[in-house]
Motif scaffolding. Structure first.
Motif, PDB file in Angstrom:
ATOM      1  N   LEU A   7       0.806  -1.215   0.000  1.00 51.41           N
ATOM      2  CA  LEU A   7       0.000   0.000   0.000  1.00 51.41           C
ATOM      3  C   LEU A   7       0.845   1.273   0.000  1.00 51.41           C
ATOM      4  CD1 LEU A   7      -2.839  -1.000   2.482  1.00 51.41           C
ATOM      5  CD2 LEU A   7      -2.937  -0.903  -0.014  1.00 51.41           C
ATOM      6  N   LEU A   8       2.007   1.233   0.618  1.00 57.29           N
ATOM      7  CA  LEU A   8       2.844   2.429   0.745  1.00 57.29           C
ATOM      8  C   LEU A   8       3.889   2.578  -0.358  1.00 57.29           C
ATOM      9  CD1 LEU A   8       3.509   2.311   4.584  1.00 57.29           C
ATOM     10  CD2 LEU A   8       1.935   3.837   3.356  1.00 57.29           C
ATOM     11  N   TYR A   9       4.123   1.527  -1.109  1.00 58.55           N
ATOM     12  CA  TYR A   9       5.270   1.491  -2.017  1.00 58.55           C
ATOM     13  C   TYR A   9       5.299   2.645  -3.014  1.00 58.55           C
ATOM     14  CZ  TYR A   9       9.148  -0.537  -4.551  1.00 58.55           C
ATOM     15  OH  TYR A   9      10.380  -0.746  -5.128  1.00 58.55           O
ATOM     16  N   PHE A  10       4.190   2.992  -3.594  1.00 53.69           N
ATOM     17  CA  PHE A  10       4.165   4.044  -4.609  1.00 53.69           C
ATOM     18  C   PHE A  10       3.653   5.378  -4.060  1.00 53.69           C
ATOM     19  CE2 PHE A  10       4.069   0.218  -7.279  1.00 53.69           C
ATOM     20  CZ  PHE A  10       5.190   0.481  -8.034  1.00 53.69           C
ATOM     21  N   ARG A  11       3.589   5.492  -2.767  1.00 59.33           N
ATOM     22  CA  ARG A  11       3.101   6.729  -2.150  1.00 59.33           C
ATOM     23  C   ARG A  11       4.234   7.587  -1.600  1.00 59.33           C
ATOM     24  NH1 ARG A  11      -2.383   4.871   0.936  1.00 59.33           N
ATOM     25  NH2 ARG A  11      -3.411   4.101  -0.926  1.00 59.33           N
ATOM     26  N   ASP A  12       5.443   7.297  -1.965  1.00 60.70           N
ATOM     27  CA  ASP A  12       6.613   8.036  -1.470  1.00 60.70           C
ATOM     28  C   ASP A  12       6.657   8.093   0.052  1.00 60.70           C
ATOM     29  OD1 ASP A  12       7.569   8.554  -4.044  1.00 60.70           O
ATOM     30  OD2 ASP A  12       6.285  10.314  -4.243  1.00 60.70           O
ATOM     31  N   ALA A  13       6.238   7.030   0.684  1.00 61.89           N
ATOM     32  CA  ALA A  13       6.295   6.958   2.143  1.00 61.89           C
ATOM     33  C   ALA A  13       7.755   6.900   2.569  1.00 61.89           C
ATOM     34  CB  ALA A  13       5.546   5.731   2.640  1.00 61.89           C
ATOM     35  N   PRO A  14       8.140   7.758   3.492  1.00 60.48           N
ATOM     36  CA  PRO A  14       9.554   7.815   3.874  1.00 60.48           C
ATOM     37  C   PRO A  14      10.065   6.551   4.549  1.00 60.48           C
ATOM     38  CG  PRO A  14       8.222   9.219   5.302  1.00 60.48           C
ATOM     39  CD  PRO A  14       7.315   8.710   4.218  1.00 60.48           C
ATOM     40  N   ASP A  15       9.171   5.769   5.124  1.00 59.66           N
ATOM     41  CA  ASP A  15       9.625   4.589   5.856  1.00 59.66           C
ATOM     42  C   ASP A  15       9.385   3.271   5.118  1.00 59.66           C
ATOM     43  OD1 ASP A  15       6.858   4.616   6.111  1.00 59.66           O
ATOM     44  OD2 ASP A  15       6.901   3.855   8.161  1.00 59.66           O
ATOM     45  N   VAL A  16       9.047   3.328   3.835  1.00 59.12           N
ATOM     46  CA  VAL A  16       8.753   2.077   3.122  1.00 59.12           C
ATOM     47  C   VAL A  16       9.970   1.166   3.058  1.00 59.12           C
ATOM     48  CG1 VAL A  16       9.178   2.843   0.734  1.00 59.12           C
ATOM     49  CG2 VAL A  16       7.496   1.062   1.191  1.00 59.12           C
ATOM     50  N   HIS A  17      11.153   1.725   2.876  1.00 58.10           N
ATOM     51  CA  HIS A  17      12.350   0.875   2.817  1.00 58.10           C
ATOM     52  C   HIS A  17      12.684   0.293   4.195  1.00 58.10           C
ATOM     53  CE1 HIS A  17      13.105   1.421  -1.383  1.00 58.10           C
ATOM     54  NE2 HIS A  17      12.892   2.715  -1.243  1.00 58.10           N
ATOM     55  N   GLU A  18      12.369   1.042   5.241  1.00 56.08           N
ATOM     56  CA  GLU A  18      12.538   0.512   6.592  1.00 56.08           C
ATOM     57  C   GLU A  18      11.573  -0.645   6.828  1.00 56.08           C
ATOM     58  OE1 GLU A  18      13.807  -0.308  10.320  1.00 56.08           O
ATOM     59  OE2 GLU A  18      14.767   1.067   8.911  1.00 56.08           O
ATOM     60  N   ARG A  19      10.365  -0.522   6.337  1.00 53.58           N
ATOM     61  CA  ARG A  19       9.381  -1.598   6.468  1.00 53.58           C
ATOM     62  C   ARG A  19       9.828  -2.839   5.678  1.00 53.58           C
ATOM     63  NH1 ARG A  19       3.808   0.054   8.053  1.00 53.58           N
ATOM     64  NH2 ARG A  19       3.962   2.224   8.676  1.00 53.58           N
ATOM     65  N   ILE A  20      10.400  -2.618   4.511  1.00 53.25           N
ATOM     66  CA  ILE A  20      10.925  -3.736   3.724  1.00 53.25           C
ATOM     67  C   ILE A  20      12.049  -4.418   4.487  1.00 53.25           C
ATOM     68  CG2 ILE A  20      12.193  -4.372   1.626  1.00 53.25           C
ATOM     69  CD1 ILE A  20      10.530  -2.219   0.155  1.00 53.25           C
ATOM     70  N   ALA A  21      12.930  -3.626   5.083  1.00 51.73           N
ATOM     71  CA  ALA A  21      14.034  -4.197   5.870  1.00 51.73           C
ATOM     72  C   ALA A  21      13.501  -4.999   7.051  1.00 51.73           C
ATOM     73  CB  ALA A  21      14.968  -3.086   6.341  1.00 51.73           C
ATOM     74  N   GLN A  22      12.488  -4.480   7.724  1.00 48.90           N
ATOM     75  CA  GLN A  22      11.890  -5.203   8.855  1.00 48.90           C
ATOM     76  C   GLN A  22      11.238  -6.504   8.391  1.00 48.90           C
ATOM     77  OE1 GLN A  22       9.170  -2.346  10.476  1.00 48.90           O
ATOM     78  NE2 GLN A  22      10.747  -1.309  11.679  1.00 48.90           N
ATOM     79  N   PHE A  23      10.506  -6.418   7.292  1.00 48.78           N
ATOM     80  CA  PHE A  23       9.848  -7.609   6.765  1.00 48.78           C
ATOM     81  C   PHE A  23      10.867  -8.675   6.380  1.00 48.78           C
ATOM     82  CE2 PHE A  23       8.407 -10.129   3.139  1.00 48.78           C
ATOM     83  CZ  PHE A  23       7.296 -10.739   3.703  1.00 48.78           C
ATOM     84  N   THR A  24      11.923  -8.271   5.688  1.00 44.42           N
ATOM     85  CA  THR A  24      12.907  -9.260   5.254  1.00 44.42           C
ATOM     86  C   THR A  24      13.678  -9.833   6.443  1.00 44.42           C
ATOM     87  OG1 THR A  24      14.522  -7.517   4.715  1.00 44.42           O
ATOM     88  CG2 THR A  24      13.136  -8.339   2.927  1.00 44.42           C
ATOM     89  N   TYR A  25      13.875  -9.037   7.486  1.00 47.41           N
ATOM     90  CA  TYR A  25      14.521  -9.552   8.693  1.00 47.41           C
ATOM     91  C   TYR A  25      13.652 -10.651   9.312  1.00 47.41           C
ATOM     92  CZ  TYR A  25      16.318  -9.927  13.414  1.00 47.41           C
ATOM     93  OH  TYR A  25      16.806 -10.419  14.601  1.00 47.41           O
ATOM     94  N   ILE A  26      12.359 -10.362   9.437  1.00 44.43           N
ATOM     95  CA  ILE A  26      11.446 -11.353  10.014  1.00 44.43           C
ATOM     96  C   ILE A  26      11.368 -12.589   9.122  1.00 44.43           C
ATOM     97  CG2 ILE A  26       9.013 -11.801  10.570  1.00 44.43           C
ATOM     98  CD1 ILE A  26       8.894  -8.805  11.446  1.00 44.43           C
ATOM     99  N   ALA A  27      11.261 -12.373   7.816  1.00 42.22           N
ATOM    100  CA  ALA A  27      11.201 -13.504   6.881  1.00 42.22           C
ATOM    101  C   ALA A  27      12.458 -14.358   6.985  1.00 42.22           C
ATOM    102  CB  ALA A  27      11.016 -12.993   5.451  1.00 42.22           C
TER     103      ALA A  27
END
Length: 92
Positions: A7-27
């Motif tokens: 949902l945030l990927y194309f909205r220029d959300a400043p923390d989207v890459h942080e969320r990706i990092a968190q997700f990949t850490y958990i994965a």
């Protein structure tokens, strides 16, 4: 968590890459196979397509979300690569 990334990927959300990092850490910690990440992505895309159809909108926009999947998989692969480098360094 992955749905929020979508949902945030194309909205220029400043923390989207942080969320990706968190997700990949958990994965990574859960040893989640990439095939399951792909399955989650496809499930969410199916849900978005259903909603777009209900709204009478084109589903072509969903194709852009392949970039989200590629970005997440690239982060996850990099995490695995780093782990392999660490294991190689520790091995005498």
């Amino acid at each position: 968590m992955y749905y929020q990334i979508i949902l945030l990927y194309f909205r220029d959300a400043p923390d989207v890459h942080e969320r990706i990092a968190q997700f990949t850490y958990i994965a990574y910690m859960l040893n989640l196979p990439i095939s399951e990440v792909l399955g989650m992505h496809m499930h969410f895309m199916d849900e978005i397509i259903k909603q777009l159809k209900l709204e009478g909108r084109s589903e072509e926009v969903v194709l852009d979300y392949r970039l989200t999947l590629i970005d997440v998989i690239a982060h996850l692969c990099e995490r695995y690569r780093r782990a392999m480098v660490e294991v190689t360094r520790e091995t005498p």
